[in-house]
Write a protein that holds these residues in place. Sequence first.
Motif, PDB file in Angstrom:
ATOM      1  N   LYS A 149     -31.150  75.548   6.073  1.00  0.00           N
ATOM      2  CA  LYS A 149     -31.817  76.736   5.525  1.00  0.00           C
ATOM      3  C   LYS A 149     -30.874  77.943   5.675  1.00  0.00           C
ATOM      4  O   LYS A 149     -30.191  78.090   6.694  1.00  0.00           O
ATOM      5  N   THR A 150     -30.881  78.763   4.653  1.00  0.00           N
ATOM      6  CA  THR A 150     -29.927  79.878   4.613  1.00  0.00           C
ATOM      7  C   THR A 150     -30.602  81.156   4.115  1.00  0.00           C
ATOM      8  O   THR A 150     -31.744  81.125   3.661  1.00  0.00           O
ATOM      9  N   ASP A 151     -29.838  82.233   4.151  1.00  0.00           N
ATOM     10  CA  ASP A 151     -30.286  83.462   3.481  1.00  0.00           C
ATOM     11  C   ASP A 151     -30.039  83.303   1.978  1.00  0.00           C
ATOM     12  O   ASP A 151     -29.615  82.222   1.530  1.00  0.00           O
ATOM     13  N   ASN A 152     -30.275  84.355   1.202  1.00  0.00           N
ATOM     14  CA  ASN A 152     -30.078  84.196  -0.244  1.00  0.00           C
ATOM     15  C   ASN A 152     -28.818  84.892  -0.752  1.00  0.00           C
ATOM     16  O   ASN A 152     -28.779  85.375  -1.872  1.00  0.00           O
ATOM     17  N   ASN A 153     -27.793  84.893   0.083  1.00  0.00           N
ATOM     18  CA  ASN A 153     -26.497  85.412  -0.342  1.00  0.00           C
ATOM     19  C   ASN A 153     -25.788  84.295  -1.117  1.00  0.00           C
ATOM     20  O   ASN A 153     -24.924  83.587  -0.595  1.00  0.00           O
ATOM     21  N   TYR A 154     -26.201  84.140  -2.393  1.00  0.00           N
ATOM     22  CA  TYR A 154     -25.719  83.017  -3.189  1.00  0.00           C
ATOM     23  C   TYR A 154     -24.201  82.981  -3.253  1.00  0.00           C
ATOM     24  O   TYR A 154     -23.546  84.007  -3.268  1.00  0.00           O
ATOM     25  N   ARG A 155     -23.657  81.786  -3.238  1.00  0.00           N
ATOM     26  CA  ARG A 155     -22.212  81.487  -3.245  1.00  0.00           C
ATOM     27  C   ARG A 155     -21.533  81.693  -1.905  1.00  0.00           C
ATOM     28  O   ARG A 155     -20.367  81.336  -1.760  1.00  0.00           O
ATOM     29  N   ASP A 156     -22.216  82.292  -0.947  1.00  0.00           N
ATOM     30  CA  ASP A 156     -21.584  82.488   0.362  1.00  0.00           C
ATOM     31  C   ASP A 156     -22.706  82.630   1.396  1.00  0.00           C
ATOM     32  O   ASP A 156     -22.721  83.549   2.199  1.00  0.00           O
ATOM     33  N   ALA A 157     -23.654  81.720   1.333  1.00  0.00           N
ATOM     34  CA  ALA A 157     -24.891  81.884   2.091  1.00  0.00           C
ATOM     35  C   ALA A 157     -24.662  81.761   3.600  1.00  0.00           C
ATOM     36  O   ALA A 157     -23.809  80.997   4.052  1.00  0.00           O
ATOM     37  N   GLY A 158     -25.431  82.530   4.341  1.00  0.00           N
ATOM     38  CA  GLY A 158     -25.380  82.475   5.809  1.00  0.00           C
ATOM     39  C   GLY A 158     -26.480  81.557   6.318  1.00  0.00           C
ATOM     40  O   GLY A 158     -27.583  81.510   5.768  1.00  0.00           O
ATOM     41  N   ILE A 159     -26.173  80.827   7.383  1.00  0.00           N
ATOM     42  CA  ILE A 159     -27.130  79.836   7.920  1.00  0.00           C
ATOM     43  C   ILE A 159     -28.248  80.531   8.690  1.00  0.00           C
ATOM     44  O   ILE A 159     -28.010  81.435   9.479  1.00  0.00           O
ATOM     45  N   ASP A 160     -29.478  80.076   8.462  1.00  0.00           N
ATOM     46  CA  ASP A 160     -30.595  80.438   9.334  1.00  0.00           C
ATOM     47  C   ASP A 160     -30.656  79.346  10.411  1.00  0.00           C
ATOM     48  O   ASP A 160     -31.218  78.276  10.211  1.00  0.00           O
ATOM     49  N   TRP A 161     -30.007  79.666  11.531  1.00  0.00           N
ATOM     50  CA  TRP A 161     -29.809  78.626  12.562  1.00  0.00           C
ATOM     51  C   TRP A 161     -31.122  78.128  13.138  1.00  0.00           C
ATOM     52  O   TRP A 161     -31.290  76.937  13.413  1.00  0.00           O
ATOM     53  N   GLU A 162     -32.048  79.060  13.321  1.00  0.00           N
ATOM     54  CA  GLU A 162     -33.311  78.661  13.961  1.00  0.00           C
ATOM     55  C   GLU A 162     -34.078  77.655  13.101  1.00  0.00           C
ATOM     56  O   GLU A 162     -34.494  76.598  13.573  1.00  0.00           O
ATOM     57  N   LYS A 163     -34.214  78.005  11.821  1.00  0.00           N
ATOM     58  CA  LYS A 163     -34.951  77.107  10.919  1.00  0.00           C
ATOM     59  C   LYS A 163     -34.211  75.789  10.719  1.00  0.00           C
ATOM     60  O   LYS A 163     -34.827  74.726  10.674  1.00  0.00           O
ATOM     61  N   THR A 164     -32.888  75.889  10.619  1.00  0.00           N
ATOM     62  CA  THR A 164     -32.105  74.669  10.404  1.00  0.00           C
ATOM     63  C   THR A 164     -32.257  73.734  11.614  1.00  0.00           C
ATOM     64  O   THR A 164     -32.505  72.537  11.474  1.00  0.00           O
ATOM     65  N   GLN A 165     -32.141  74.330  12.808  1.00  0.00           N
ATOM     66  CA  GLN A 165     -32.276  73.522  14.026  1.00  0.00           C
ATOM     67  C   GLN A 165     -33.641  72.828  14.072  1.00  0.00           C
ATOM     68  O   GLN A 165     -33.741  71.638  14.375  1.00  0.00           O
ATOM     69  N   GLU A 166     -34.669  73.593  13.717  1.00  0.00           N
ATOM     70  CA  GLU A 166     -36.022  73.044  13.769  1.00  0.00           C
ATOM     71  C   GLU A 166     -36.185  71.873  12.791  1.00  0.00           C
ATOM     72  O   GLU A 166     -36.680  70.803  13.155  1.00  0.00           O
ATOM     73  N   ARG A 167     -35.710  72.059  11.565  1.00  0.00           N
ATOM     74  CA  ARG A 167     -35.827  70.998  10.554  1.00  0.00           C
ATOM     75  C   ARG A 167     -35.041  69.754  10.950  1.00  0.00           C
ATOM     76  O   ARG A 167     -35.519  68.641  10.799  1.00  0.00           O
TER      77      ARG A 167
END
Length: 416
Positions: A149-167
């Motif tokens: 899961k990331t933010d919506n900075n398309y083409r260079d998106a930043g990771i949403d670490w918390e959500k990614t870890q949870e998933r």
Amino acid sequence: MRIFKFGGASVKDAEGVKNLVKVLQETGHKDTFLVISAMGKTTNAMEEVVNAYFNDKSAVANALHEVVEFHQEILEGLFPSSRKAVFKEVQELFEEVRGFLAWNKSPKYSFVYDQVVCYGELISTAIVSAYLNDSGISNTWLDIRNYIKTDNNYRDAGIDWEKTQERVSKGLDQGKLYVSQGFIGSDENNFTTTLGREGSDYTAAILAYCLNAHSVTIWKDVPGVLNADPRYFQESQLLHKISYREAIELAFYGASVIHPKTLQPLQRKEIPLLVKSFLNPKDPGTTVGKGESIDPKIPCFIVKKNQVLMKLSSLDFSFIVEDSIGDLFKLLHDYKMKVDMIQNSAISFSVCVDNKFGRLEELLDHLKGKFKVVHHEGVSLYTIRHFDTQSIDTLQQGKEVLLEQRGKETVQLVVK
Ligand code: ADP
Ligand code: ASP
Ligand code: MG
């Protein structure tokens, strides 16, 4: 769990996919997560589709047709025509691209780019997963967009670490063989995002971090990390071991064998990164880990081509100091310039940048209102780590040096 990442070069044709099976047979595939890039130069070809969509709609069909043909040839090299399901699956993925382009209403280039370019990875993993199953290596295909899961900075998106870890923690089982995409993720609204070109190495590191993997291996067309890119330097030597610190410096300066964002998540959990040859999987390659900085300790050469050097000086002989430098960096950030090197004096400021997002003209217009600006496009930035006089002399031969900067470990030259 181990993470294996196979890049575009490793799966550039049917032979490459067959070789991937050989690598898995030789190294084992228990508890392994495979991160796979788009095949060969597919991402570039998908970029052409997006460019056609924005600049000349009549060229879209042809641009897409080339990508279809390229994958059709690979499919035919891997599967008998009776294996209808996989041909159909790939065809349906291409239909999704056509459907998106037909219905899309967004005028935003970066948004459209991500929704289209991601199919390179979706298609390659569909093919590899099917081929592995047919070769007796049963695996689970995943849509990584449901996990990263990331933010919506398309083409260079930043990771949403918390959500990614949870998933990742909830959704993945240890003990399986997974096949999934590098480079892509999704935002809050489940639109596809991409992590920046060459971002599949980073995906491997994100998953390793979230899964507490015991290693990441990136399989390359070179024996490991070399002290120079063999495409541009005649003699290059294998580095057996390098520290995270050394690797992050080399990657940041432009050693494109590792994506620079890859190292931080691995370093934080001390997960070793192995860079190995997909042609000689039993060879040790390079280990990136903690400890000794670099073995063997030899000068390392890095080149970044096609950079832009800007020399700014004040219009009224006023100093370029904290406040104006602060403003300058904000502008560089706003125009998405990646800064490679800076140097300043009382009334001048030089900066070498990578104009990745094509916004140089806009930036120059903006700067010219405030500074006297001289700029050079198409320059190369050479970096030598662990330099000695001989290595600098050799590099400088026949080149015009526009800017030089020397530290204890590193020398950088901007040349024409
Ligand atoms: P992938 O298939 O994973 O996308 P890349 O093409 O991005 O692989 O990375 C491998 C290439 O990186 C090599 O073919 C080589 O030309 C280039 N490269 C640049 N710097 C180095 C280096 N220091 N050591 C090894 N390879 C390098
Ligand atoms: N396919 C993407 C690219 O070519 C990501 C990657 O290969 O790492 O940039
Ligand atoms: Mg690559």
